[in-house]
Design an enzyme around this catalytic site. Structure first.
Site, PDB file in Angstrom:
ATOM      1  N   HIS A 211      -7.710  -3.335  -8.578  1.00 35.34           N
ATOM      2  CA  HIS A 211      -6.425  -3.196  -7.878  1.00 35.34           C
ATOM      3  C   HIS A 211      -5.549  -4.447  -7.907  1.00 35.34           C
ATOM      4  O   HIS A 211      -4.438  -4.426  -7.413  1.00 35.34           O
ATOM      5  CB  HIS A 211      -6.654  -2.810  -6.419  1.00 35.34           C
ATOM      6  CG  HIS A 211      -7.185  -3.946  -5.592  1.00 35.34           C
ATOM      7  ND1 HIS A 211      -8.494  -4.346  -5.642  1.00 35.34           N
ATOM      8  CD2 HIS A 211      -6.567  -4.781  -4.741  1.00 35.34           C
ATOM      9  CE1 HIS A 211      -8.658  -5.375  -4.838  1.00 35.34           C
ATOM     10  NE2 HIS A 211      -7.520  -5.667  -4.274  1.00 35.34           N
TER      11      HIS A 211
HETATM   12  C1  UD1 Z   1      -3.710  -5.756  -0.397  1.00 33.12           C
HETATM   13  C2  UD1 Z   1      -3.987  -7.270  -0.321  1.00 33.12           C
HETATM   14  C3  UD1 Z   1      -5.146  -7.619  -1.255  1.00 33.12           C
HETATM   15  C4  UD1 Z   1      -6.352  -6.772  -0.960  1.00 33.12           C
HETATM   16  C5  UD1 Z   1      -5.962  -5.302  -1.053  1.00 33.12           C
HETATM   17  C6  UD1 Z   1      -7.108  -4.371  -0.751  1.00 33.12           C
HETATM   18  C7  UD1 Z   1      -2.061  -8.725   0.090  1.00 33.12           C
HETATM   19  C8  UD1 Z   1      -1.091  -9.654  -0.528  1.00 33.12           C
HETATM   20  N1  UD1 Z   1      -2.832  -8.030  -0.764  1.00 33.12           N
HETATM   21  O1  UD1 Z   1      -3.275  -5.466  -1.718  1.00 33.12           O
HETATM   22  O2  UD1 Z   1      -5.488  -8.987  -1.070  1.00 33.12           O
HETATM   23  O3  UD1 Z   1      -7.371  -7.066  -1.898  1.00 33.12           O
HETATM   24  O4  UD1 Z   1      -4.903  -5.068  -0.099  1.00 33.12           O
HETATM   25  O5  UD1 Z   1      -6.732  -3.040  -0.917  1.00 33.12           O
HETATM   26  O6  UD1 Z   1      -2.107  -8.626   1.303  1.00 33.12           O
HETATM   27  N2  UD1 Z   1      -0.358   1.900  -0.503  1.00 33.12           N
HETATM   28  C9  UD1 Z   1      -0.593   3.211  -0.170  1.00 33.12           C
HETATM   29  N3  UD1 Z   1      -1.291   3.462   0.982  1.00 33.12           N
HETATM   30  C10 UD1 Z   1      -1.746   2.482   1.786  1.00 33.12           C
HETATM   31  C11 UD1 Z   1      -1.498   1.157   1.436  1.00 33.12           C
HETATM   32  C12 UD1 Z   1      -0.812   0.874   0.290  1.00 33.12           C
HETATM   33  O7  UD1 Z   1      -0.206   4.133  -0.878  1.00 33.12           O
HETATM   34  O8  UD1 Z   1      -2.379   2.794   2.826  1.00 33.12           O
HETATM   35  C13 UD1 Z   1       0.380   1.614  -1.752  1.00 33.12           C
HETATM   36  C14 UD1 Z   1       1.809   1.248  -1.474  1.00 33.12           C
HETATM   37  O9  UD1 Z   1       2.600   1.884  -2.400  1.00 33.12           O
HETATM   38  C15 UD1 Z   1       1.873  -0.249  -1.706  1.00 33.12           C
HETATM   39  C16 UD1 Z   1       0.721  -0.474  -2.693  1.00 33.12           C
HETATM   40  O10 UD1 Z   1      -0.250   0.536  -2.422  1.00 33.12           O
HETATM   41  O11 UD1 Z   1       3.084  -0.658  -2.203  1.00 33.12           O
HETATM   42  C17 UD1 Z   1       0.083  -1.816  -2.528  1.00 33.12           C
HETATM   43  O12 UD1 Z   1      -0.277  -2.054  -1.149  1.00 33.12           O
HETATM   44  P1  UD1 Z   1      -0.194  -3.545  -0.519  1.00 33.12           P
HETATM   45  O13 UD1 Z   1      -0.747  -3.572   0.848  1.00 33.12           O
HETATM   46  O14 UD1 Z   1       1.188  -4.077  -0.711  1.00 33.12           O
HETATM   47  O15 UD1 Z   1      -1.107  -4.391  -1.494  1.00 33.12           O
HETATM   48  P2  UD1 Z   1      -2.543  -4.093  -2.072  1.00 33.12           P
HETATM   49  O16 UD1 Z   1      -2.416  -4.021  -3.544  1.00 33.12           O
HETATM   50  O17 UD1 Z   1      -3.209  -2.949  -1.376  1.00 33.12           O
END
Ligand code: UD1
Length: 362
Positions: A211
């Site tokens: 991821h």
């Molecule tokens: C975040 C953390 C990362 C961690 C990871 C675990 C930061 C900078 N990054 O990254 O360190 O390893 O979580 O998963 O804090 N989304 C959904 N549903 C959700 C959450 C997110 O669909 O419940 C999608 C959204 O479109 C979002 C994307 O996933 O834009 C990324 O989510 P985000 O929390 O921004 O970063 P992660 O890649 O999950």
């Protein structure tokens, strides 16, 4: 002592669970969970509260997704209001996600003490958003709770006060050992049990998570990783629960996986553990899984150029592969040849959370 325990993203939930549980046995501590809402889908958040026996959060900030600035700012605005109203004595943050950074800054500016659990880890790679979060959080933290010796070394080199650097072991491993003991097949869905058997059963398949933005947001890098996976899948099935970020990019880049790669929706903690603990090899770019595989002696190949958790390579089962097709294939071969004789790092014994409370209460 009123303590706010912060969680926002998936890897945080495993870390706060043992800290919260241990707090219940400490007289005079009133520990409340604050969920920032950084992760919000049921399978990325609530399913962990169900699996890990954590109570519903006392405060839910509903921050949601967004750019780094938007997400961090939303968490800060909402958390500041809660702190001003509730006046906690200590804010405890875990790990290195945006929620960690946002809440530690808010607390420190309100003159509330900050404790950072998993302090001092460094990849020395400022292209990782987590490295920036770790460095900024540690710049303002009052208490540094450290998981491995490299963290102590890094914090000393940065001039942090020696009496506040506390090597306590790892709460993530506290949680893992607790969950392994109570792992019951009755909590695993029939579809996941069937999948494991269909992939050859114990030690026959690979388990995969991916991821990191640097791996999945860049087309060429992701295509190289996918080519390596398709090659590995000629020899063994790969079980691959897909993170929401990764799912979007698979669609955007039209990436095709072989049929022997079983793509799933994200799994809860228990079902994920049920699958990876018996894998022949785990392929990952997660931080936590490098450590959890080390604790259980499962071979791990990390699809990254560096790790902020060097103990997993020095003592554990982890091999750093880089992100090229050739690097990944070589690392899998090397790791499988190495066998499972790795050792468990010091203090990864299931008692880190108790040590944290002993230090804070003293
Ligand atoms: C975040 C953390 C990362 C961690 C990871 C675990 C930061 C900078 N990054 O990254 O360190 O390893 O979580 O998963 O804090 N989304 C959904 N549903 C959700 C959450 C997110 O669909 O419940 C999608 C959204 O479109 C979002 C994307 O996933 O834009 C990324 O989510 P985000 O929390 O921004 O970063 P992660 O890649 O999950």
């Amino acid at each position: 002592m009123k303590v706010f325990l912060i969680a926002g993203a998936r890897p945080n939930f495993m870390k706060i669970a043992p800290i919260y549980r241990a707090s219940l046995a400490v007289p005079g501590v009133d520990c409340r969970i604050v969920h920032t809402g950084q992760h919000y889908d049921r399978e990325m958040s609530q399913s962990f509260f169900d699996d890990l026996d954590i109570p519903a959060p006392a405060f839910y900030l509903e921050a949601g997704s967004g750019s780094h600035a938007v997400q961090t700012a939303k968490i800060m605005v909402a958390f500041e209001a809660v702190c001003e109203k509730e006046q906690p004595d200590l804010v405890m943050v875990v790990g290195d996600v945006n929620s960690t950074l946002a809440c530690s800054i808010v607390a420190k500016k309100l003159q509330i003490q900050v404790a950072h659990v998993e302090a001092g880890l460094r990849s020395f790679d400022l292209a990782m958003p987590e490295e920036i979060n770790r460095m900024v959080t540690d710049a303002i933290t009052d208490w540094f709770f450290v998981t491995e010796e490299s963290g102590v070394t890094n914090l000393r080199q940065e001039g942090k006060p020696a009496d506040r650097i506390c090597f306590v072991g790892h709460v993530m491993i506290d949680n893992l050992l607790h969950q392994v003991k109570k792992l019951e097949e009755s909590r695993i869905s029939e579809s996941v049990k069937t999948l494991k058997l269909g992939c050859g059963g114990e030690k026959a398949y690979a388990f995969m998570t991916l991821h990191r933005p640097s791996n999945v947001d860049d087309k060429n890098t992701f295509l190289g990783i996918a080519a390596a996976l398709n090659e590995i899948a000629k020899d063994m099935a790969i079980i691959f629960p897909v993170h929401p970020r990764t799912k979007k990019m698979i669609e955007a880049f039209d990436i095709i996986f072989s049929e022997n790669i079983r793509l799933l929706s994200p799994l809860g903690f228990t079902e994920s553990l049920f699958l990876w603990k018996d894998a022949r090899v785990v392929l990952t770019d997660s931080g936590g899984l490098q450590e959890e595989t080390t604790a259980l002696g499962v071979p791990c190949v990390t699809i990254r150029e560096n790790t902020e958790r060097p103990i997993t390579v020095e003592m554990g089962t982890n091999v750093l592969a880089g992100t090229s097709q050739e690097g990944i294939l070589n690392a899998v071969q090397k790791n499988l040849a190495k066998g499972r004789n790795a050792s468990v790092p010091p203090l990864w014994d299931g008692r880190a959370a108790e040590r944290i409370w002993e230090i804070l209460c003293a």
